[in-house]
Write a protein that holds these residues in place. Structure first.
Motif, mmCIF file in Angstrom:
data_model
loop_
_atom_site.group_PDB
_atom_site.id
_atom_site.type_symbol
_atom_site.label_atom_id
_atom_site.label_comp_id
_atom_site.label_asym_id
_atom_site.label_seq_id
_atom_site.Cartn_x
_atom_site.Cartn_y
_atom_site.Cartn_z
ATOM 1 N N UNK A 519 27.755 31.543 47.351
ATOM 2 C CA UNK A 519 29.112 31.448 46.793
ATOM 3 C C UNK A 519 30.031 32.506 47.395
ATOM 4 N N UNK A 520 31.276 32.132 47.602
ATOM 5 C CA UNK A 520 32.271 33.108 48.028
ATOM 6 C C UNK A 520 32.590 34.052 46.875
ATOM 7 N N UNK A 521 32.894 35.293 47.206
ATOM 8 C CA UNK A 521 33.326 36.250 46.188
ATOM 9 C C UNK A 521 34.831 36.101 46.036
ATOM 10 N N UNK A 522 35.305 35.624 44.904
ATOM 11 C CA UNK A 522 36.748 35.398 44.743
ATOM 12 C C UNK A 522 37.491 36.709 44.545
ATOM 13 N N UNK A 523 38.809 36.635 44.662
ATOM 14 C CA UNK A 523 39.618 37.808 44.347
ATOM 15 C C UNK A 523 39.544 38.054 42.840
ATOM 16 N N UNK A 524 39.460 39.300 42.447
ATOM 17 C CA UNK A 524 39.341 39.578 41.001
ATOM 18 C C UNK A 524 40.648 39.343 40.259
ATOM 19 N N UNK A 525 40.529 39.015 38.982
ATOM 20 C CA UNK A 525 41.676 38.901 38.088
ATOM 21 C C UNK A 525 41.488 39.914 36.966
#
Length: 963
Positions: A519-525
C-alpha cells in the motif's frame, strides 16, 4: 475411473468462500475444498495416528515420511523442496491423535509440484533404515562409550524443558487413561530407544492409507483438478478400504487425584500448583465446543470474570497458564488451576476455585460478557490476519480434527448458524448458570497437585545413563560391530551429494521481476494516516508514540509499562471493571513496544496502542483508545505487585524453554542497536532489572515507588510525537479516524527516581563481541554466532542474503541436523539489523557446533556450487520477499519500510541483486564480512560440565538475583 462424489456445497459469505465436501466411494477418502479467490493455494492431508506407547512412533514416522519416497528417492525431498519451491508455508505436524502434512503456495505450478511430492512422501515413503537411525534414534560409540543420538530424540529432550508440557502430559496420563492421549505422541526420550525400525514400518502400513486420509485444499483451483492427481498418484495404487481409525473415548469414571512433577530451576517452596481438569463431551460436537467457549469467556474472559477474579485476588499464587477449554483431544477438556503456591496453600486454592464455581452457578455472569464472547466468534469469522502460516491454512487446521472425528466440517468453518443459536441461548439468564452447574456435576474430573522438581533433568539423565551403562556392559562383539557398521553407513550416506534432479523446481526466471506491491503511504490528515483496505468489515487503529529520545536506561521501564498497562484500571474504573468494559467494547486491544532502524541508522522506538474490531464498533474503539491513552491509573498497588510477581516468575520458569532466544540476543546485542534494545527489554540484560523489580514490589514502599515511576513513564510517552494509523474497508478507516481525538493527554511530567533499578548494558560492551555460555538446567543447548554486516541498502546485501540460504541448505543442515543431531540449524541475514547469524536449536553439542559454524564458512569459500544450488538459494530469498500478507499486515510492512527509508527503488535494486547474484559475489561477501570478520558468540548451555569452547559461564538464575 476413480472419481470423487460431491456430498455438499455451502457458501460462507463472511469468508467469501464456498465449502465443497467430496467422498471417494471405494476407499472412503474424503476431500474438503474451500473455494476462494485468495492468493494462497493450500493443501493438507491428515491421518489419524493413535499410538499406544511413548516411543514417539507417530512423530518419528512424520520425519521419515519426508526422507524419500518411491517416485522421489531423494535423501531429503522435504528440505530439498524448501529451496526449490516458492511455497509460503511447508511443514508436517504430529498431534496427539493425528499427523498432518500441510503446504501453501501462490503459484499454481508450484502447488501441483508440491502436491506430487507430498502425496508420494506420505503414501509411498521409503522408510529407509539409515534415515530411521538419523531422524529417530541410534546408538553411538564415542571413545568406546555407548550413547544415544537422533533428531527426534534430541528434539524431545528440548521439548521436555517446558513445565507446561510436563503438566499437560501428566493430566493426559491420568484423566485420559486407556486412550492414545495417555501417551506422549512426540515421544519420551527415555522410551524412544524402545522403537524398532520394523515397528515404525508397521505403524505406517496400518495408519497411512486413503481410507484413513482426509484431504483439505483451498484456493482458486477447481477441486476436480486436485482430485485427478490424488486419484492417479494414490488411489489407483492403493485400492481397498478399512474402517477409519478414531481415538478411544476415556471412561467417565469418578473424580481422580494425582501428583504431577514438573521441571523447575530452583524448586522453591512457592512453586507448587493445583490443576483441576474436567472431561466433557466430544470436541467435534459444535454444541460441546461452543458451550466450552462460553464457559471460558464467562469464567476467565477478563479480570472481573468469577474464576479469574478468584485466582488473581487470592493474595497468593496466580492463575495457571493452562486455564480454559482444550479441544485438542477427542473429548473436550476444561482446565482451571493456580501455580506459585506453597504446599500448604494448595488446599486453600482448591477450595477457592470450587467456591467461585459454585457462586457462578448460582449468580451467573453479566449478559454483556457472553455477548462479547459471541462478538469475538463473529470477529474470528471475518478476520483476515495472518501469522507464520496463511490465514486459510489456519482455518483448515482448526477444521481438520472435526472432519477426522466425524463432526460437521461446514459448521466448523461457518459460525453463522451457531451464533444465531447461541444468541437465543444466552438470552436466558439460567443458561450460563446451567453450564457451570453441569461442569461441577461432571464426575470425570482430575484433581492434580503440581510439585516442582529441581532434579527433574538430572533424574532423567541418571536413568538414561544407567540404561546405557547396562547396555554397554552387555554389549557383545557382534552388537558392537553392528553399531559401528551402522554409524559408518550413515556417515557415508550423509556425505553423499543428494541427486535432486528428479524433483520439480521453480527457477529464478519463473518469478516476477518486480517486488510485491505494498500500500502507498498517504499524506497525513492531522497526524492521521488513512488506509482503505479489503479487510472484510474489520477496522484497525494504531496510535504510536515516538519514544526514541528516551535514554537506554529507561528501556526496561518502557517494556514494563507496555506489559502491565492493559491489565490496570483506566478513567475511574478499577482493573476488574476496566477489563470487563474493554472486553465488552472491542474485539482486541494491546500495547506493544517496537524498535526499528531508521534511514540514518539510528534507532526508532515506538509505543503502540492498538485496537481492532468490527466496523459496527468504531465508537467503542475510539473510546478505548482515549481511555488508555488519556486516563491511566497507577494507584492499584496490589495489582501492580501481583502482575510483576507473575511476570517475573513466568520468565524465570521459562529460562530453559526460551534458551534459544536468550542466546541469540546475547550474541547479537553487542553488534546491533536494534538487538541491544531487544536484549535490554527481554533478554539476558533484562534479568537483573527483573530481579531488583521483584524484590522492590514485595514492600508497600517499593511498590509505591514503582507505581510513581510508571506514571512518570506515561507522562514521558504521551509528551512524545504521536501518529495514528487507521485501516478498514471502504470509507471505514476515514470514519474511524474522525472519531479518534488528537492523541495527547494533559498529564503533568513527573521527576525520575534515580534509586530505582535502571536498564543495564548486555554482558559485553557495545561493539565488543560476546563470548558467553548462558546456563540454566536443561538437557540440550542452543548455539548462536553473529557478525556485523552491511544493511539492505549496501550493494553486497543481496549476496549476503543468498549466502545465508546456501549455508543453511547446503552445509549447516547436513552438519548440525543430519550429523550433529540438532533439531535445527540455519544461517540468516538480517538487513534491518545489519547482522549475519548462524544458530542451532535443541542441540546435543556445543563446542563441535561452533567448529561446524566456522568450517561451514571455509567450505562455502572452497566449494564450487552448481548453478542449480545457487539458483535454489536465490529462490529461497525471493519467496521470503514475496510472502503474502493480510491487508493490514501489508499496511504495517509498508510503514516499517518507510521508517527504514526503504522505498520501491531500493526494494527493486535489492531484488535485482538477488536475482542476478553470482557464486563469485557470494564468496566475496562471505570472505570480507564473515571470514575476515570477528564474530560474537553466545550459547545457552544445558549443563556446564561439557566442553564450552572457552566461553564465559553466566548463570541466568544468579543474574536475576532471585533468592
Amino acid at each position: 475411473m476413480i472419481t470423487f462424489e460431491q456430498v455438499r456445497s455451502h457458501q460462507i459469505p463472511t469468508l467469501q468462500a464456498t465449502v465443497e465436501e467430496y467422498v471417494e466411494p471405494s476407499s472412503g477418502a474424503r476431500h474438503i475444498h474451500l473455494a476462494t479467490s485468495q492468493a494462497d493455494l493450500a493443501f493438507l492431508v491428515g491421518f489419524p495416528t493413535v499410538p499406544d506407547s511413548n516411543d514417539g512412533r507417530a512423530h518419528i514416522l512424520e520425519h521419515l515420511a519426508l526422507c524419500g519416497s518411491q517416485r522421489y528417492p531423494v535423501r531429503d525431498p522435504f528440505f530439498s523442496m524448501l529451496r526449490r519451491s516458492t511455497a509460503t508455508f511447508m511443514n508436517a505436524m504430529t498431534y496427539a491423535d493425528r499427523t498432518v502434512y500441510p503446504f501453501a503456495s501462490t503459484d499454481r505450478n508450484d502447488f501441483f509440484n508440491l502436491l506430487d511430492v507430498y502425496l508420494d512422501a506420505t503414501f509411498f515413503p521409503r522408510l529407509d533404515y539409515l534415515n530411521f537411525l538419523q531422524e529417530g534414534w541410534r546408538h553411538t560409540l564415542e571413545d568406546g562409550k555407548l550413547g544415544y543420538q537422533g533428531v527426534v530424540f534430541n528434539e524431545m529432550k528440548g521439548a521436555f524443558t517446558d513445565p507446561i508440557r510436563a503438566l499437560y502430559n501428566g493430566i493426559g496420563a491420568a484423566l485420559l487413561k486407556g486412550t492414545t492421549y495417555e501417551v506422549i505422541s512426540g515421544g519420551d526420550p527415555l522410551a524412544i530407544p524402545g522403537l524398532s525400525h520394523q515397528m515404525l514400518k508397521d505403524f505406517h502400513a496400518s495408519h497411512y492409507h486413503p481410507s484413513q486420509a482426509v484431504f483439505m485444499t483451498a484456493g482458486a483451483i477447481p477441486a476436480a483438478d486436485i482430485q485427478r492427481q490424488i486419484a492417479e498418484r494414490v488411489l489407483a495404487r492403493l485400492p481397498g478400504a478399512a474402517p477409519r481409525r478414531v481415538p478411544q473415548l476415556a471412561q467417565a469414571g469418578t473424580p481422580r487425584e494425582t501428583t504431577i512433577r514438573v521441571p523447575s530451576q530452583t524448586a522453591r517452596p512457592d512453586e507448587f500448583g493445583l490443576q483441576l481438569a474436567w472431561l466433557l463431551g466430544e470436541s467435534a460436537d459444535a454444541t460441546v465446543y461452543y458451550h466450552a467457549n462460553l464457559l471460558q469467556a464467562g469464567l476467565l474472559g477478563d479480570a472481573s470474570a468469577p474464576l479469574k477474579k478468584a485466582m488473581e485476588s487470592a493474595g497468593y499464587g496466580r492463575p495457571s497458564r493452562l486455564n480454559g477449554m482444550d479441544s485438542s483431544p477427542r473429548q473436550m477438556l476444561f482446565h482451571l488451576g493456580m501455580d506459585g503456591l506453597t504446599e500448604e496453600q494448595v488446599a486453600s486454592a482448591r477450595a477457592r476455585i470450587l467456591a467461585a464455581l459454585e457462586r457462578a452457578a448460582e449468580d451467573g455472569v453479566p449478559h454483556s460478557a457472553l455477548r462479547a464472547a459471541l462478538r469475538d466468534i463473529q470477529y474470528g469469522q471475518r478476520d483476515t490476519s495472518s501469522g507464520r502460516m496463511p490465514n486459510v491454512m489456519n482455518r483448515m487446521l482448526q477444521a481438520l480434527p472435526v472432519a477426522m472425528r466425524g463432526g460437521d466440517v461446514v459448521g466448523a468453518l461457518d459460525t453463522g448458524a451457531v451464533l444465531l443459536r447461541l444468541e437465543r441461548d444466552i438470552a436466558d439468564p439460567g443458561f450460563f448458570k446451567g453450564l457451570v452447574r453441569a461442569l461441577l456435576d461432571t464426575p470425570a474430573r482430575l484433581d492434580a497437585t503440581i510439585v516442582p522438581d529441581a532434579a527433574y533433568f538430572t533424574a532423567r539423565a541418571a536413568i538414561e545413563e544407567e540404561r546405557l551403562a547396562a547396555a554397554q556392559a552387555a554389549l557383545g562383539d557382534d552388537e558392537r560391530a553392528r553399531i559401528e557398521a551402522d554409524s559408518a553407513a550413515l556417515a557415508a550416506l550423509q556425505g553423499l551429494a543428494s541427486d535432486t534432479s528428479v524433483l520439480p523446481r521453480i527457477k529464478p526466471g519463473d518469478v516476477g521481476p518486480a517486488p510485491r506491491v505494498l500500500p502507498d503511504i498517504p499524506a497525513p490528515r492531522d497526524g492521521k494516516y488513512i488506509f482503505p483496505i479489503a479487510s472484510n468489515g474489520i477496522s484497525y487503529a494504531r496510535v504510536q508514540f515516538d519514544v526514541s529520545a528516551l535514554p537506554a536506561a529507561d528501556w526496561p521501564w518502557l517494556q514494563l509499562y507496555s506489559d502491565l498497562r492493559r491489565d490496570l484500571g483506566v478513567n475511574g474504573y478499577g482493573y476488574e471493571e476496566a477489563g470487563a468494559w474493554r472486553q465488552r467494547m472491542v474485539a482486541a486491544f494491546k500495547l506493544s513496544l517496537e524498535a526499528s532502524v531508521k534511514a540514518d541508522d539510528t534507532l526508532e522506538l515506538a509505543l503502540h496502542f492498538f485496537v481492532t474490531g468490527l466496523r459496527e464498533e468504531h465508537g467503542n474503539m475510539a473510546e478505548v483508545l482515549a481511555a488508555f491513552i488519556g486516563g491511566p491509573r497507577f494507584d492499584e498497588h496490589e495489582r501492580i505487585a501481583f502482575l510483576i510477581e507473575r511476570m517475573v516468575k513466568n520468565r524465570l520458569n521459562g529460562l530453559a524453554n526460551s534458551g534459544n532466544v536468550y542466546a541469540a540476543l546475547a550474541a547479537t546485542a553487542p553488534l546491533s542497536p536494534l538487538r541491544r534494545f531487544e536484549d535490554a527489554a527481554g533478554g539476558v540484560a533484562a534479568l537483573p532489572f527483573l530481579g531488583e523489580l521483584q524484590r522492590l514490589a514485595r514492600t508497600p514502599e517499593g511498590i509505591a515507588r514503582i507505581a510513581a515511576r510508571l506514571a512518570g513513564v506515561h507522562a514521558q510517552i504521551v509528551a512524545c510525537e504521536a501518529t495514528v494509523l487507521c485501516a478498514g474497508t471502504g470509507d471505514d478507516a476515514r470514519e474511524l479516524a474522525a472519531l479518534i481525538a488528537p492523541p495527547r493527554a494533559d498529564v503533568a511530567a513527573r521527576s525520575d527516581d534515580p534509586s530505582l533499578p535502571r536498564g543495564r548494558e548486555p554482558g559485553s560492551d557495545p561493539g565488543r563481541p560476546a563470548n558467553l555460555a548462558l546456563h540454566a538446567a536443561s538437557q540440550v543447548n542452543h548455539c548462536s554466532i553473529a557478525w556485523p554486516v552491511p544493511g539492505q541498502k549496501h550493494p553486497q546485501a543481496p549476496a549476503l542474503a543468498v549466502a545465508a540460504e546456501l549455508l543453511t541448505h547446503q552445509l549447516l543442515h547436513q552438519a548440525l541436523r543430519e550429523k550433529g543431531g540438532a533439531y535445527g540449524g540455519s544461517a540468516s541475514y538480517a538487513g534491518s539489523a545489519g547482522l549475519f547469524t548462524m544458530g542451532s536449536y535443541r542441540d546435543p553439542r556445543l563446542a563441535a557446533t561452533y567448529a561446524d559454524f566456522h568450517a561451514a564458512i571455509d567450505r562455502l569459500l572452497e566449494t564450487e556450487f552448481s548453478d542449480e544450488q545457487v539458483e535454489e538459494a536465490i529462490i529461497c530469498v525471493i519467496k521470503g520477499l514475496d510472502r503474502p500478507a493480510s491487508p493490514f499486515d501489508s499496511v504495517l510492512n509498508a510503514w516499517t519500510l518507510k521508517v527504514r527509508g526503504i522505498d520501491t527503488a531500493l526494494r527493486q535494486r535489492f531484488r535485482d541483486g538477488v536475482l542476478g547474484c553470482t557464486q563469485a559475489g557470494v564468496k566475496a561477501a562471505v570472505r570480507q564480512w564473515l571470514k575476515q570478520g570477528t564474530p560474537s558468540r553466545a550459547a545457552f548451555a544445558g549443563n556446564t560440565t561439557q566442553d564450552l569452547d572457552g566461553m564465559q559461564v553466566v548463570d541466568l538464575l544468579a543474574l536475576s538475583k532471585e533468592s
